[in-house]
Design a protein around this motif. Structure first.
Motif, mmCIF file in Angstrom:
data_model
loop_
_atom_site.group_PDB
_atom_site.id
_atom_site.type_symbol
_atom_site.label_atom_id
_atom_site.label_comp_id
_atom_site.label_asym_id
_atom_site.label_seq_id
_atom_site.Cartn_x
_atom_site.Cartn_y
_atom_site.Cartn_z
ATOM 1 N N UNK A 37 0.826 -1.208 0.000
ATOM 2 C CA UNK A 37 0.000 0.000 0.000
ATOM 3 C C UNK A 37 0.861 1.259 0.000
ATOM 4 N N UNK A 38 1.948 1.224 0.744
ATOM 5 C CA UNK A 38 2.826 2.389 0.836
ATOM 6 C C UNK A 38 3.508 2.688 -0.491
ATOM 7 N N UNK A 39 3.845 1.633 -1.254
ATOM 8 C CA UNK A 39 4.582 1.812 -2.507
ATOM 9 C C UNK A 39 3.681 1.985 -3.730
ATOM 10 N N UNK A 40 2.408 1.653 -3.597
ATOM 11 C CA UNK A 40 1.500 1.643 -4.743
ATOM 12 C C UNK A 40 0.897 3.033 -4.966
ATOM 13 N N UNK A 41 1.646 3.881 -5.654
ATOM 14 C CA UNK A 41 1.182 5.255 -5.890
ATOM 15 C C UNK A 41 -0.056 5.281 -6.788
ATOM 16 N N UNK A 42 -0.106 4.393 -7.773
ATOM 17 C CA UNK A 42 -1.273 4.359 -8.662
ATOM 18 C C UNK A 42 -2.526 3.974 -7.877
ATOM 19 N N UNK A 43 -2.378 3.012 -6.979
ATOM 20 C CA UNK A 43 -3.515 2.612 -6.161
ATOM 21 C C UNK A 43 -3.961 3.710 -5.214
ATOM 22 N N UNK A 44 -2.996 4.405 -4.626
ATOM 23 C CA UNK A 44 -3.325 5.520 -3.737
ATOM 24 C C UNK A 44 -4.066 6.615 -4.492
ATOM 25 N N UNK A 45 -3.605 6.903 -5.705
ATOM 26 C CA UNK A 45 -4.256 7.933 -6.529
ATOM 27 C C UNK A 45 -5.684 7.524 -6.868
ATOM 28 N N UNK A 46 -5.870 6.261 -7.249
ATOM 29 C CA UNK A 46 -7.218 5.787 -7.590
ATOM 30 C C UNK A 46 -8.139 5.913 -6.389
ATOM 31 N N UNK A 47 -7.673 5.541 -5.216
ATOM 32 C CA UNK A 47 -8.501 5.616 -4.018
ATOM 33 C C UNK A 47 -8.914 7.055 -3.724
ATOM 34 N N UNK A 48 -7.973 7.979 -3.893
ATOM 35 C CA UNK A 48 -8.278 9.396 -3.662
ATOM 36 C C UNK A 48 -9.297 9.897 -4.670
ATOM 37 N N UNK A 49 -9.119 9.549 -5.931
ATOM 38 C CA UNK A 49 -10.023 10.021 -6.982
ATOM 39 C C UNK A 49 -11.426 9.451 -6.828
ATOM 40 N N UNK A 50 -11.511 8.207 -6.343
ATOM 41 C CA UNK A 50 -12.802 7.538 -6.212
ATOM 42 C C UNK A 50 -13.455 7.761 -4.852
ATOM 43 N N UNK A 51 -12.752 8.450 -3.964
ATOM 44 C CA UNK A 51 -13.269 8.654 -2.622
ATOM 45 C C UNK A 51 -13.332 7.367 -1.826
ATOM 46 N N UNK A 52 -12.439 6.427 -2.160
ATOM 47 C CA UNK A 52 -12.413 5.137 -1.463
ATOM 48 C C UNK A 52 -11.683 5.302 -0.140
ATOM 49 N N UNK A 53 -12.290 4.938 0.970
ATOM 50 C CA UNK A 53 -11.619 5.096 2.260
ATOM 51 C C UNK A 53 -10.497 4.087 2.423
ATOM 52 N N UNK A 54 -9.365 4.518 2.914
ATOM 53 C CA UNK A 54 -8.265 3.592 3.110
ATOM 54 C C UNK A 54 -7.568 3.280 1.801
ATOM 55 N N UNK A 55 -7.294 1.994 1.575
ATOM 56 C CA UNK A 55 -6.526 1.589 0.396
ATOM 57 C C UNK A 55 -7.052 0.265 -0.148
ATOM 58 N N UNK A 56 -7.075 0.167 -1.483
ATOM 59 C CA UNK A 56 -7.305 -1.096 -2.153
ATOM 60 C C UNK A 56 -6.387 -1.164 -3.366
ATOM 61 N N UNK A 57 -5.892 -2.352 -3.655
ATOM 62 C CA UNK A 57 -5.060 -2.559 -4.851
ATOM 63 C C UNK A 57 -5.910 -3.005 -6.034
ATOM 64 N N UNK A 58 -7.235 -3.007 -5.882
ATOM 65 C CA UNK A 58 -8.145 -3.555 -6.880
ATOM 66 C C UNK A 58 -7.913 -2.968 -8.279
ATOM 67 N N UNK A 59 -7.697 -1.655 -8.357
ATOM 68 C CA UNK A 59 -7.606 -0.991 -9.658
ATOM 69 C C UNK A 59 -6.172 -0.738 -10.109
ATOM 70 N N UNK A 60 -5.189 -1.252 -9.369
ATOM 71 C CA UNK A 60 -3.816 -0.899 -9.703
ATOM 72 C C UNK A 60 -2.886 -2.098 -9.893
#
Length: 206
Positions: A37-60
């Motif tokens: 989660x810490x290294x997955x910048x694409x996943x972090x960006x997706x979560x922020x854009x989608x308003x997803x709370x926390x972190x998921x690697x689903x889209x990255x």
């Protein structure tokens, strides 16, 4: 005397991930989830854009078992659990088999939730639980007949589990739950101050 039968069962599989080899260390798995989660910048960006709370690697990240040996071990164990569940459900797979379609990390903080949904195009879906602190949300499962019950009265509060419109399952770390992918489910708001961590997945038939 009248006879009563329960028809059209909705099966749920509940077991320990470690019931099959290889054994997976949940502490190591938890540390790996946080590291990814810490290294997955694409996943972090997706979560922020989608308003997803926390972190998921689903889209990255689509190749966790290839990148991280511990996830490869998770999949080896899950393959055996899914095979046992498919046998229990008496699925006629013919000359095809159930294969992992995708697998992703979920880190849900306090106040986070995951709204009601299904997993279309898959056959069996599930989650293995990594961290379930006090106050973390149970999994909420919905009776698939509910949309057809427009004029039906509600069930009594202490109705038998198989008659309840919703069932809550509170798994422990190291547990795995499996269900057929058409079953609607959600994660209500988590009230724990610590993260609820899980790894979810889908299996397809091909």
């Amino acid at each position: 005397m009248p006879e009563f039968k329960s028809l059209f069962a909705t099966p749920l599989y509940h077991a320990r991930l470690s019931d099959f080899d290889p054994k997976v260390d949940t502490d190591e798995l938890e540390a790996s989830c946080y590291s990814i989660a810490e290294d997955d910048e694409a996943g972090q960006t997706w979560c922020e854009e989608q308003g997803y709370p926390g972190y998921t690697s689903y889209a990255s990240l689509t190749d966790l078992p290839w990148r991280f040996p511990i996830f490869a071990d998770v999949v080896k164990a899950l393959d055996q659990h899914v095979a046992a569940f498919a046998e229990h459900c008496q699925l006629d797979l013919g000359d095809k088999q159930l294969q992992l379609e995708d697998l992703w990390i979920n880190i849900l903080p306090e106040g986070g939730s995951h709204s009601s949904h299904i997993h279309p195009h898959s056959v069996i879906s599930g989650t293995t639980y990594v961290a379930m602190p006090d106050g973390a949300s149970a999994l909420k499962l919905e009776d698939p007949r509910l949309p057809m019950m427009m004029a039906a009265p509600t069930r009594v509060k202490n109705a038998r589990e198989e008659l309840k419109p919703f069932v809550y399952i509170a798994p422990a770390p190291g547990d795995v739950l499996l269900w057929e992918s058409w079953l609607r489910h959600e994660v209500p708001m988590s009230m724990s101050e610590e993260d609820r961590i899980s790894v979810s997945f889908n299996y397809k038939w091909e």
